[in-house]
Design an enzyme around this catalytic site. Sequence first.
Site, PDB file in Angstrom:
ATOM      1  N   PHE A 129      33.626-109.377  48.098  1.00 19.67           N
ATOM      2  CA  PHE A 129      32.608-109.081  47.086  1.00 19.67           C
ATOM      3  C   PHE A 129      33.085-109.647  45.766  1.00 19.67           C
ATOM      4  CE2 PHE A 129      30.731-106.618  43.642  1.00 19.67           C
ATOM      5  CZ  PHE A 129      29.392-106.802  43.923  1.00 19.67           C
ATOM      6  N   ASP A 214      40.725-112.713  42.950  1.00 29.60           N
ATOM      7  CA  ASP A 214      39.765-111.824  42.287  1.00 29.60           C
ATOM      8  C   ASP A 214      40.428-110.453  42.208  1.00 29.60           C
ATOM      9  OD1 ASP A 214      37.803-110.116  41.486  1.00 29.60           O
ATOM     10  OD2 ASP A 214      36.285-110.795  42.908  1.00 29.60           O
ATOM     11  N   LYS A 243      36.601-104.624  35.254  1.00 32.26           N
ATOM     12  CA  LYS A 243      36.638-103.181  35.479  1.00 32.26           C
ATOM     13  C   LYS A 243      37.522-102.380  34.502  1.00 32.26           C
ATOM     14  CE  LYS A 243      34.314-102.772  39.773  1.00 32.26           C
ATOM     15  NZ  LYS A 243      34.147-103.927  40.656  1.00 32.26           N
TER      16      LYS A 243
END
Length: 396
Positions: A129, A214, A243
């Site tokens: 993702f 990532d 995040k």
Amino acid sequence: MFPALLPTYNRTDVAFVRGEGSYLFAEDGKRYLDFGAGIAVNAFGHANARLVSALTKQAQTLWHTSNLYRVPGQESLSKKLVANTFADTVFFTNSGTEAIELAIKMARRYHFASDHPERFHIVSFEGAFHGRTYAAINAGGNEKYLEGFGPKMPGFDLVPAGDIAAVKKVVGPQTAAIIIEPLQGESGVKQIAPDFLKALRKLCDDNGILLIFDEIQTGLGRTGKFFAYDWLGITPDIMTVAKALGGGFPVGAVLATADAAKGMTVGTHGTTYGGNPLAMAVGNEAIDMILEPGFLDHVNKIAGYLHQQLGALTAAHPGVFESVRGQGLMIGLKMKTDAAAFIAAARANGLVVLPAGDNVVRLLPPLTLTEEEAREGLDLLNKTASQIEAQKAAAQ
Ligand SMILES: *Cc1c(COP(=O)(O)O)cnc(C)c1O
């Protein structure tokens, strides 16, 4: 009537209106222990005094100028990131998916600048993702996220995670980069073998390919190191971060080596908001907190305790849980019963936990979680599991 709010989320009917440390409070006053942290964002809990102070001080001073001018907060934060990682240079974005967009552009541009514009393919992995913008859904390769949005973007090769032979088969003179989450979050806290990640590094080195990690979810202390790659003894060429970087204030970043970034000359990329003074005030404070001596030791101590206790908890409820997986405070409980039902029951008991793919209940507590709070969370998980077992027994 069509909802005023675009209905792309199937939202749980609870509105949190206040947060304090590891706790959330809903409209009706009910208190919840937060083991979701806004999907690994609120790494310092809610309303952290230092972040609140940094943000309000900046809010009273200057909100936004633009990237047409020097932004001192970007200069200081980039220096801190460079000093503590593999990277030589940093670009600030507003979100994770924007960081992914730049990482992909940067990799393609690197080969363009090396007189190999034909090298634009990005190899990515099943279960990945990377966000919801167009390049990110193509890199993620999830058909559900791609359906109905027109033709797939050319130059993305999807292979099974962990299968180095499959990667070698797809890599060729067209390959620009390989992108991977060192620990897959959304698809169910799926561990990637360190040996596989090291083999990717070698494959990239041998073939002039860039390695992109990532670390939007795994980064900034979540796995117990500053970044997950710190466990591996290898480094990527490009890394995406977001995040936890703003502890709840939207901010992301791309970190890269000078070589990987060589194609990104003046005018090749830009953003209006990215790295604005508000985001930088919070980001600088967040990084200072993570890098303070003892912070990561605390994460590892709490994580060790949780993993040990979760091992016992899952063993005590073999009809509910299949296994515990993950690293640090990024934890997946692979369920035998329905994960969504468990999450709803936990919430009714006052514990917020998250869904993930593969019928997994995901635990992403604040990194500042105390041992007492960890015990409370374990008690609530235990209570929830017992209730699910009782329901199962009654239905038989
Ligand atoms: C959350 C996430 C993204 C997307 O970040 P957004 O800020 O939602 O755009 C990308 N990659 C990973 C690994 C993530 O966990």
